[in-house]
Design an enzyme around this catalytic site. Structure first.
Site, PDB file in Angstrom:
ATOM      1  N   LEU A   1     -11.866   1.549  19.006  1.00 57.44           N
ATOM      2  CA  LEU A   1     -12.738   1.953  19.629  1.00 57.44           C
ATOM      3  C   LEU A   1     -12.309   3.287  21.596  1.00 57.44           C
ATOM      4  O   LEU A   1     -12.985   3.469  22.228  1.00 57.44           O
ATOM      5  CB  LEU A   1     -12.887   0.504  20.867  1.00 57.44           C
ATOM      6  CG  LEU A   1     -14.134  -0.256  20.112  1.00 57.44           C
ATOM      7  CD1 LEU A   1     -14.434  -1.474  21.155  1.00 57.44           C
ATOM      8  CD2 LEU A   1     -15.285   0.746  19.267  1.00 57.44           C
TER       9      LEU A   1
ATOM     10  N   LYS B   1      -1.834  10.979  13.809  1.00 57.65           N
ATOM     11  CA  LYS B   1      -2.303  10.201  14.758  1.00 57.65           C
ATOM     12  C   LYS B   1      -0.986  10.257  15.343  1.00 57.65           C
ATOM     13  O   LYS B   1       0.763  10.881  15.151  1.00 57.65           O
ATOM     14  CB  LYS B   1      -2.812   8.622  14.652  1.00 57.65           C
ATOM     15  CG  LYS B   1      -1.655   8.209  14.045  1.00 57.65           C
ATOM     16  CD  LYS B   1      -2.388   7.190  13.270  1.00 57.65           C
ATOM     17  CE  LYS B   1      -1.153   6.254  12.560  1.00 57.65           C
ATOM     18  NZ  LYS B   1      -1.396   4.673  12.200  1.00 57.65           N
TER      19      LYS B   1
ATOM     20  N   ASN C   1     -10.791  -1.002   6.142  1.00 54.50           N
ATOM     21  CA  ASN C   1     -10.563   0.776   6.097  1.00 54.50           C
ATOM     22  C   ASN C   1     -12.176   0.773   6.742  1.00 54.50           C
ATOM     23  O   ASN C   1     -12.390   1.395   7.456  1.00 54.50           O
ATOM     24  CB  ASN C   1      -9.948   0.956   5.419  1.00 54.50           C
ATOM     25  CG  ASN C   1      -9.082   1.190   5.745  1.00 54.50           C
ATOM     26  OD1 ASN C   1      -8.071   0.538   6.615  1.00 54.50           O
ATOM     27  ND2 ASN C   1      -8.171   2.287   5.098  1.00 54.50           N
TER      28      ASN C   1
ATOM     29  N   LEU D   1      -0.327  -1.614   6.362  1.00 56.43           N
ATOM     30  CA  LEU D   1      -0.049  -1.182   7.342  1.00 56.43           C
ATOM     31  C   LEU D   1       0.080  -0.432   8.469  1.00 56.43           C
ATOM     32  O   LEU D   1      -1.124   0.527   7.362  1.00 56.43           O
ATOM     33  CB  LEU D   1       1.431  -1.230   7.290  1.00 56.43           C
ATOM     34  CG  LEU D   1       1.885   0.560   5.982  1.00 56.43           C
ATOM     35  CD1 LEU D   1       1.865   1.429   5.882  1.00 56.43           C
ATOM     36  CD2 LEU D   1       3.069   0.118   5.313  1.00 56.43           C
TER      37      LEU D   1
ATOM     38  N   CYS E   1      -5.490   7.357   5.011  1.00 59.88           N
ATOM     39  CA  CYS E   1      -6.568   6.362   4.282  1.00 59.88           C
ATOM     40  C   CYS E   1      -7.847   6.656   4.366  1.00 59.88           C
ATOM     41  O   CYS E   1      -8.597   6.588   3.942  1.00 59.88           O
ATOM     42  CB  CYS E   1      -5.842   5.083   5.424  1.00 59.88           C
ATOM     43  SG  CYS E   1      -4.427   4.948   4.157  1.00 59.88           S
TER      44      CYS E   1
ATOM     45  N   ARG F   1      -1.531  14.370   6.601  1.00 59.39           N
ATOM     46  CA  ARG F   1      -2.590  14.420   6.077  1.00 59.39           C
ATOM     47  C   ARG F   1      -4.034  14.303   6.247  1.00 59.39           C
ATOM     48  O   ARG F   1      -4.023  13.475   6.971  1.00 59.39           O
ATOM     49  CB  ARG F   1      -2.230  13.133   4.882  1.00 59.39           C
ATOM     50  CG  ARG F   1      -0.998  13.706   3.561  1.00 59.39           C
ATOM     51  CD  ARG F   1      -0.826  12.585   2.706  1.00 59.39           C
ATOM     52  NE  ARG F   1      -0.513  11.343   2.976  1.00 59.39           N
ATOM     53  CZ  ARG F   1      -0.018  10.372   2.641  1.00 59.39           C
ATOM     54  NH1 ARG F   1      -0.369  10.224   0.902  1.00 59.39           N
ATOM     55  NH2 ARG F   1       0.946   8.613   3.784  1.00 59.39           N
TER      56      ARG F   1
HETATM   57  P1  NAD Z   1       2.523   8.392  -0.262  1.00 60.17           P
HETATM   58  O1  NAD Z   1       2.219   9.793  -1.171  1.00 60.17           O
HETATM   59  O2  NAD Z   1       3.576   8.855   0.624  1.00 60.17           O
HETATM   60  O3  NAD Z   1       3.708   8.209  -1.548  1.00 60.17           O
HETATM   61  C1  NAD Z   1       3.832   7.479  -3.313  1.00 60.17           C
HETATM   62  C2  NAD Z   1       4.854   7.814  -3.416  1.00 60.17           C
HETATM   63  O4  NAD Z   1       4.357   8.188  -4.927  1.00 60.17           O
HETATM   64  C3  NAD Z   1       5.482   9.448  -4.163  1.00 60.17           C
HETATM   65  O5  NAD Z   1       7.023   9.342  -2.835  1.00 60.17           O
HETATM   66  C4  NAD Z   1       5.452   9.660  -4.749  1.00 60.17           C
HETATM   67  O6  NAD Z   1       6.687  10.235  -5.453  1.00 60.17           O
HETATM   68  C5  NAD Z   1       5.049   8.640  -6.100  1.00 60.17           C
HETATM   69  N1  NAD Z   1       4.785   8.619  -7.109  1.00 60.17           N
HETATM   70  C6  NAD Z   1       3.768   9.153  -7.563  1.00 60.17           C
HETATM   71  N2  NAD Z   1       3.627   8.977  -9.422  1.00 60.17           N
HETATM   72  C7  NAD Z   1       4.788   8.263  -9.254  1.00 60.17           C
HETATM   73  C8  NAD Z   1       5.524   7.731 -10.342  1.00 60.17           C
HETATM   74  N3  NAD Z   1       4.649   7.880 -11.987  1.00 60.17           N
HETATM   75  N4  NAD Z   1       6.082   7.231 -11.001  1.00 60.17           N
HETATM   76  C9  NAD Z   1       6.455   6.520  -9.622  1.00 60.17           C
HETATM   77  N5  NAD Z   1       6.884   7.365  -7.669  1.00 60.17           N
HETATM   78  C10 NAD Z   1       5.343   7.986  -8.375  1.00 60.17           C
HETATM   79  O7  NAD Z   1       1.963   7.526  -0.586  1.00 60.17           O
HETATM   80  P2  NAD Z   1       1.070   6.672   0.575  1.00 60.17           P
HETATM   81  O8  NAD Z   1       0.405   6.753   2.187  1.00 60.17           O
HETATM   82  O9  NAD Z   1       2.404   5.338   0.453  1.00 60.17           O
HETATM   83  O10 NAD Z   1       0.272   5.839  -0.286  1.00 60.17           O
HETATM   84  C11 NAD Z   1       0.573   4.798  -1.305  1.00 60.17           C
HETATM   85  C12 NAD Z   1      -0.770   4.044  -1.902  1.00 60.17           C
HETATM   86  O11 NAD Z   1      -1.382   3.042  -0.843  1.00 60.17           O
HETATM   87  C13 NAD Z   1      -1.756   4.499  -1.774  1.00 60.17           C
HETATM   88  O12 NAD Z   1      -2.925   4.118  -2.441  1.00 60.17           O
HETATM   89  C14 NAD Z   1      -2.697   4.125  -0.045  1.00 60.17           C
HETATM   90  O13 NAD Z   1      -3.976   4.507   0.229  1.00 60.17           O
HETATM   91  C15 NAD Z   1      -2.337   3.068   0.465  1.00 60.17           C
HETATM   92  N6  NAD Z   1      -1.955   2.612   1.546  1.00 60.17           N
HETATM   93  C16 NAD Z   1      -1.288   3.655   2.284  1.00 60.17           C
HETATM   94  C17 NAD Z   1      -0.857   3.194   4.016  1.00 60.17           C
HETATM   95  C18 NAD Z   1      -0.351   4.008   4.852  1.00 60.17           C
HETATM   96  O14 NAD Z   1      -0.678   4.098   6.223  1.00 60.17           O
HETATM   97  N7  NAD Z   1      -0.085   5.371   4.718  1.00 60.17           N
HETATM   98  C19 NAD Z   1      -1.019   2.040   4.230  1.00 60.17           C
HETATM   99  C20 NAD Z   1      -2.050   0.932   3.010  1.00 60.17           C
HETATM  100  C21 NAD Z   1      -2.331   1.566   1.696  1.00 60.17           C
END
Ligand code: NAD
Length: 432
Positions: free
Chosen positions: A250, A321, A208, A153, A260, A328
């Site tokens: 692009l 963006k 990515n 996403l 990410c 971040r």
């Molecule tokens: P985020 O920081 O917004 O959310 C992570 C959540 O996990 C937080 O609410 C945190 O409190 C919780 N957390 C941490 N440790 C925990 C635990 N032990 N038990 C329960 N909850 C816990 O992160 P995000 O942006 O949602 O990204 C999550 C993952 O998805 C990452 O690996 C990221 O690379 C990947 N990802 C993110 C996106 C994006 O656009 N943000 C897109 C694709 C993939």
């Protein structure tokens, strides 16, 4: 199906909401008590268009609940999604401490067969380690499978992206795990790529890294356009209409940021060095990205000189963006910090990201309550994030508020001729 989503951030909260909207019973789990309380009362902890309505609707229809207790969350779940953060560590590798913690707790509380699915972006080999940690922590014997289901996403359009993905990738070791995951996703009618665990993990990083490569590539072309007298926007259009190339990613600018691309490119590079392979192209991608920000600041310095004390800049956009409140690795904020370091005063405006910025850099900059509010008596306007509301502003109002006649546009939002005809010193990226 009964599902549990661990980690209710940008991926987990949207995932939990959409899964429940498909008719599943979903429990979202997070260690952040305040976050869970806010969500329970219907307040979204993140800005994501369309999310609030879906969360509220499914809470009220009793398909979506939230808890801070992992054991309560996974008790009845057939699939447990791990969606915790995997930020960059000092070595460039992904910091997997939250993943290990969750895997340990799942092992300690597992009460029957489940598929444990990692949606977080994790390096090749991680799911095998998750499986081992769960096994090592089991208190009673239970069967389980692990699966990798990376998320693609985009923040700002994540609701739509999750509802209509281009593809779903599922890596697993058993036919049973693949069958369970198919039951969840088959109704979408979109392609499901089924693979082994390691290939699924690699697909996410490769995707990515490829998109980041496209951005750095067009940014290098922009550098060349500036020197050779060509226009990068037209070049991108001409390239992008070729279906083999594609128009997405692009857009020349100030470089990629966000939660990410920077960390995922760095983590893939670290994986390659760990495998004794020098991923030369990725090194270039990262270097170009860093230089792109420096090149933008250089345009400002070329115009005003190295010492910017006494200068006031209106900065539009702080999020990494448009359409998100996520700051971040925001290049805009890095630029703001650099300009401040050179003595400039910053008056900034962002439609959604200002609360997050206030929590990090606080009162080091001033915040306006509208895009025009930031402009009063400023020496220049700096466009740093491509919010759509910045694209067609009222230039008469801008003209009446700005003290200096200069616009530095890091996102190529305006037409060069239109702005220069108004008598502005206008600098954008890769255009004349
Ligand atoms: P985020 O920081 O917004 O959310 C992570 C959540 O996990 C937080 O609410 C945190 O409190 C919780 N957390 C941490 N440790 C925990 C635990 N032990 N038990 C329960 N909850 C816990 O992160 P995000 O942006 O949602 O990204 C999550 C993952 O998805 C990452 O690996 C990221 O690379 C990947 N990802 C993110 C996106 C994006 O656009 N943000 C897109 C694709 C993939």
């Amino acid at each position: 199906m009964n599902l549990c989503v661990i980690g209710t951030g940008y991926v987990g909260l949207v995932g939990a909401a959409i899964f429940s909207d498909w008719g599943n019973k979903v429990i979202g789990v997070d260690i952040d008590e305040k976050k869970i309380e806010r969500i329970k009362t219907g307040e979204m902890p993140i800005y994501e268009p369309g999310l609030s309505d879906i969360v509220l609707k499914n809470i009220s229809e009793n398909r979506l609940t939230f808890t801070t207790s992992l054991s309560e969350g996974i008790k009845d779940a057939e699939i447990v999604f791990i969606c915790v953060g995997t930020p960059q560590s000092d070595t460039g590798a992904a910091d997997l401490s939250a993943i290990w913690q969750v895997a340990k707790e799942i092992g300690q509380t597992l009460n029957g067969y489940k598929v444990i699915v990692t949606k977080s972006t994790v390096p090749v080999g991680t799911n095998e380690k998750i499986k081992q940690i769960i096994k090592d922590n089991l208190t009673t014997v239970h069967e389980f499978d692990v699966a990798s289901n990376p998320e693609f996403l985009r923040e700002g359009s994540s609701v739509e992206d999750m509802m209509k993905p281009d593809r779903t990738v599922v890596g697993a070791e058993t036919a049973k795990a693949h069958e369970v995951m198919r039951r969840l996703y088959a109704h979408l009618g979109t392609p499901i790529v089924e693979s082994d665990l390691r290939s699924a993990e690699m697909i996410k990083y490769a995707s990515n890294a490829f998109l980041a490569t496209k951005i750095s590539f067009i940014n290098e072309i922009a550098q060349l356009c500036e020197r050779a007298g060509a226009d990068v926007s037209t070049v991108a259009e001409g390239m992008g209409l070729d279906r083999r190339v594609g128009r997405h990613f692009l857009n020349a600018g100030i470089g990629y940021g966000g939660s990410c691309f920077p960390k995922d490119v760095a983590a893939l590079y670290k994986t390659s060095t760990d495998q004794a392979y020098d991923f030369k192209l990725l090194r270039g991608v990262m270097e170009v990205n860093k230089l792109q920000k420096d090149n933008f600041v250089r345009k400002v310095k070329r115009f005003y000189g190295e010492n910017l004390s006494g200068k006031k800049f209106a900065v539009l956009g702080l999020a990494f963006k448009g359409n998100t409140d996520d700051i971040r690795e925001s290049v805009s904020i890095e630029i703001v910090k650099t300009l401040r370091g050179l003595g400039a005063k910053i008056y900034a405006y962002d439609p959604e990201a200002m609360p997050n910025v206030k929590n990090t850099i606080g009162d080091k900059i001033k915040y306006a309550d509208s895009q025009y509010g930031a402009l009063k008596n400023a020496d220049a306007l700096i466009i740093a994030t491509e919010w759509s509301e910045f694209r067609t502003p009222d230039f008469e109002v801008i003209d009446s508020l700005l003290k200096g006649k200069a616009i530095f546009d890091g996102r190529n939002l305006f037409e060069v001729k239109y702005i220069t005809d108004m008598g502005y010193h206008y600098e954008s990226i890769g255009r004349h």
